[in-house]
Design a protein around this motif. Structure first.
Motif, PDB file in Angstrom:
ATOM      1  N   SER A  37      66.835   7.549  60.212  1.00 36.53           N
ATOM      2  CA  SER A  37      65.547   7.838  61.218  1.00 36.53           C
ATOM      3  C   SER A  37      65.258   6.740  61.970  1.00 36.53           C
ATOM      4  O   SER A  37      64.986   6.635  63.319  1.00 36.53           O
ATOM      5  N   ILE A  38      65.117   5.578  61.409  1.00 36.35           N
ATOM      6  CA  ILE A  38      64.950   4.106  62.027  1.00 36.35           C
ATOM      7  C   ILE A  38      65.933   3.947  63.141  1.00 36.35           C
ATOM      8  O   ILE A  38      65.585   3.332  64.245  1.00 36.35           O
ATOM      9  N   ALA A  39      67.176   4.200  62.575  1.00 39.85           N
ATOM     10  CA  ALA A  39      68.355   3.734  63.475  1.00 39.85           C
ATOM     11  C   ALA A  39      68.382   4.663  64.816  1.00 39.85           C
ATOM     12  O   ALA A  39      68.469   4.206  65.792  1.00 39.85           O
ATOM     13  N   ARG A  40      67.841   5.897  64.639  1.00 45.43           N
ATOM     14  CA  ARG A  40      67.899   6.715  65.742  1.00 45.43           C
ATOM     15  C   ARG A  40      66.716   6.511  66.800  1.00 45.43           C
ATOM     16  O   ARG A  40      66.924   6.359  67.941  1.00 45.43           O
ATOM     17  N   ARG A  41      65.645   6.173  66.241  1.00 48.59           N
ATOM     18  CA  ARG A  41      64.414   5.811  67.089  1.00 48.59           C
ATOM     19  C   ARG A  41      64.770   4.347  67.651  1.00 48.59           C
ATOM     20  O   ARG A  41      64.404   4.178  68.782  1.00 48.59           O
TER      21      ARG A  41
END
Length: 52
Positions: A37-41
């Motif tokens: 999720s952090i990587a997508r953001r």
């Protein structure tokens, strides 16, 4: 004669029953999901910065 359960006792029993059936993931249990999720953001943020 059947005795009735006091409201406080019934409330406590309902809380305990709900706690037993509810499975909440702790932050350290969801590491891979959280990191994805952090990587997508971050990717979305970087994409927005490049187009601006």
């Amino acid at each position: 004669m059947k005795t009735q359960m006091k409201p406080k006792t019934r409330f406590i029993k309902s809380i305990v029953a709900t706690a037993k059936e509810t499975q909440t993931q702790m932050p350290w249990e969801r590491g891979a999901t959280r990191m994805a999720s952090i990587a997508r953001r971050r990717a979305a943020l970087m994409g927005n910065l490049r187009t601006a």
